[in-house]
Scaffold this active site. Structure first.
Site, mmCIF file in Angstrom:
data_model
loop_
_atom_site.group_PDB
_atom_site.id
_atom_site.type_symbol
_atom_site.label_atom_id
_atom_site.label_comp_id
_atom_site.label_asym_id
_atom_site.label_seq_id
_atom_site.Cartn_x
_atom_site.Cartn_y
_atom_site.Cartn_z
ATOM 1 C CB SER A 211 -0.927 -0.008 1.229
ATOM 2 O OG SER A 211 -1.719 1.160 1.275
ATOM 3 C CG LEU A 212 4.709 0.937 -0.703
ATOM 4 C CD1 LEU A 212 5.659 1.194 -1.843
ATOM 5 C CD2 LEU A 212 5.452 0.430 0.510
ATOM 6 C CE1 TYR A 263 -8.102 6.771 -9.468
ATOM 7 C CE2 TYR A 263 -6.304 7.899 -10.570
ATOM 8 C CZ TYR A 263 -7.600 7.882 -10.103
ATOM 9 O OH TYR A 263 -8.400 8.987 -10.272
ATOM 10 C CE1 TYR A 273 -2.359 9.072 -9.363
ATOM 11 C CE2 TYR A 273 -1.808 7.713 -11.257
ATOM 12 C CZ TYR A 273 -1.898 7.884 -9.888
ATOM 13 O OH TYR A 273 -1.519 6.858 -9.044
ATOM 14 N NE ARG A 314 -3.177 13.374 7.881
ATOM 15 C CZ ARG A 314 -3.715 12.495 8.710
ATOM 16 N NH1 ARG A 314 -3.622 11.208 8.439
ATOM 17 N NH2 ARG A 314 -4.346 12.878 9.797
#
Length: 393
Positions: A211-212, A263, A273, A314
Site C-alpha cells: 500500500s505504497l 488506480y 495524474y 492525505r
C-alpha cells in the site's frame, strides 16, 4: 453484540502494549458489506459475511519495562479456532504484513482494520521518515477512534517496522540517505532486512499487502516529466511490490495471498495524474499477472491488485485535485455515492481469505463501478437524455 470484557496488557521489552482507556478485546471475525451507514464500522453486516463471532476475553498480567523504541503490540492467549457458522471471512490464525501505512486515513489503514476484524494478526511497515510521528500518534492514542473494530474492540498492531521499499538491501542505500537525519535512529529498514526481521520475530506470514506509491513529479504532465521523476515513480510504486514479494515469499505460508493497490489511470487518461504514475500503475497491474503465475506455481501464493476509486487521503490531497475526482465519480459512477476506505478494506479481506482461493492475477475494481463507464453522463451533451437516477422513497 456480545459484551466485551477488558483485560490488562503486558509491556514486553522493546514493545509498548496499550489500548484506549485501558480497554482491549481480542479481534473477532468482521462483518463486511458494500454499504457503510453512519459512523465507520458501526453497521457492517451483509453480502460478504453472513455470520459473526462472539468477542473473546483474556486475562493478562501487566508489568512495566523501559524500552528504547515503542512498538505497539497486543499479547493474548491463543483464541478458539472452531469453525464459524455461515460463510465468514475468517482470518483467525493468519498473520499479515501491510507495507506503507503512515497514518490512519488511507487505504492501507482500512485494509489493516478489515484484516484485524477478520481475526488476522497485524504487522506494519512504515516509511522511515514518518515512523516516529506514526508511533507517537499510536502511543498517545491519537488513532484510537479510528482503531475501533465492528465488535467495539480496538485494532491491535503487533509490531511496527521501519521500511523504505525503494531500497532492496543495505548495499543499495546511497551515502546521502544514510546520513539523512530523518533516518537517524532507525536500522534494518531495507526490504531484505525487514523480511529477515519478520522471519526472526515471527517465522512466517500469510498475507502481504503493498500500500505504497510515490511520484516526485506527479503534478507534471508526462511530456514535462524528467527521466529521474519517471523512473522514481516506477521504482517506488511498482518495482517495490516486486521486491516485497521477492523477499517475503520465502516466509509466506502456502495458500497465502498478496495484494497491492492500483488506480484506473493505468488504463484510462486521468489529466493531472502525471509524473509517470499512470505508467507505474500499468506496470503494477502487468506485474500482478506475471507474479501470480510465478508465485502461484513456485509457492502457492495468490497475487491480486485492487483498483480503488478516489479517496480523500492525505497522500491523495497532495496531488491537488482529489475533491474534483470524487465529485466526478459521484456524478458518473453507476453507484452514486462516495467510496469509503472501509469498502476497499473489506474487498482486501475477502481476497486474502479462503473464500477467494481460486482468484489470482486479477485486477479487482472497487470504485462504485466507475471503471465501466465510457462517458461522463454529467456532461451537458447528455442533458436531454433520460439518465437513470436513484430516488428516495
Amino acid at each position: 453484540m456480545a459484551s466485551i470484557t477488558t483485560p490488562t496488557m503486558h509491556l514486553a521489552k522493546g514493545q509498548l502494549c496499550f489500548t484506549a482507556s485501558g480497554k482491549v478485546c481480542q479481534p473477532s471475525i468482521g462483518s463486511f458489506s458494500t454499504e457503510v451507514r453512519g459512523a465507520p464500522w458501526t453497521g457492517l453486516i451483509g453480502s460478504l459475511h453472513v455470520s459473526s463471532a462472539k468477542s473473546l476475553s483474556h486475562n493478562l498480567t501487566c508489568s512495566s519495562v523501559k524500552s528504547e523504541r515503542f512498538v505497539v503490540k497486543a499479547m493474548s492467549e491463543a483464541s478458539d479456532l472452531k469453525p464459524l457458522p455461515g460463510l465468514p471471512v475468517d482470518l483467525r490464525g493468519k498473520r499479515a504484513f501491510i507495507a506503507g501505512i503512515a497514518d490512519d486515513n488511507g487505504y492501507g489503514w482500512a485494509i489493516a482494520k478489515s484484516l484485524a476484524a477478520a481475526g488476522a494478526e497485524i504487522l506494519i511497515g512504515t516509511w522511515v521518515p514518518a515512523l516516529n510521528i506514526f508511533e507517537s500518534s499510536l502511543r498517545r492514542g491519537k488513532f484510537d477512534e479510528s482503531r475501533v473494530l465492528p465488535d467495539g474492540s480496538l485494532m491491535e498492531i503487533t509490531k511496527v517496522y521501519p521500511l523504505d521499499a525503494v531500497f532492496d538491501s543495505p548495499e543499495d542505500v546511497p551515502e546521502d540517505v544514510k546520513a539523512n537525519k530523518r533516518y537517524a535512529g532507525s536500522s534494518k529498514w531495507t526490504v531484505k532486512e525487514v523480511a529477515e526481521s519478520v522471519k526472526e520475530d515471527f517465522g512466517t506470514i500469510d498475507i502481504l499487502v503493498h500500500s505504497l506509491a510515490n511520484g516526485p513529479e506527479v503534478t507534471k504532465p508526462l511530456l514535462e516529466t524528467s527521466r529521474y521523476g519517471y523512473l522514481a515513480a516506477i521504482s517506488a510504486s511498482s518495482y517495490s511490490f516486486v521486491s516485497l514479494l521477492k523477499h517475503f515469499v520465502p516466509i509466506m505460508n502456502p495458500g497465502g495471498a498478496s495484494i497491492s493497490l492500483t488506480y484506473i489511470a493505468s488504463e484510462r487518461i486521468i489529466p493531472g495524474y502525471g509524473g509517470g504514475m499512470s505508467s507505474a500503475k500499468s506496470a503494477l497491474e502487468s506485474d500482478t499477472r506475471v507474479l501470480a503465475f510465478e508465485a502461484g506455481r513456485k509457492h502457492k501464493i495468490r497475487v491480486n491488485t485492487i483498483s480503488a476509486g478516489p479517496l480523500r487521503s492525505r497522500a491523495a490531497k497532495a496531488i491537488g485535485f482529489i475533491d474534483m475526482m470524487i465529485d466526478y465519480s459521484t456524478e458518473n459512477a453507476p453507484l452514486q455515492k462516495e467510496l469509503s476506505a472501509e469498502e476497499v478494506g473489506n474487498a482486501a479481506a475477502f481476497l486474502a481469505s479462503p473464500l477467494a482461493s481460486a482468484i489470482t492475477g486479477a485486477v479487482v475494481y472497487v470504485d462504485n463501478g466507475l471503471n465501466a463507464m465510457g462517458v461522463g453522463v454529467d456532461s451537458p451533451v447528455f442533458k436531454d437524455l433520460d439518465i437513470p437516477k436513484y430516488k428516495e422513497n
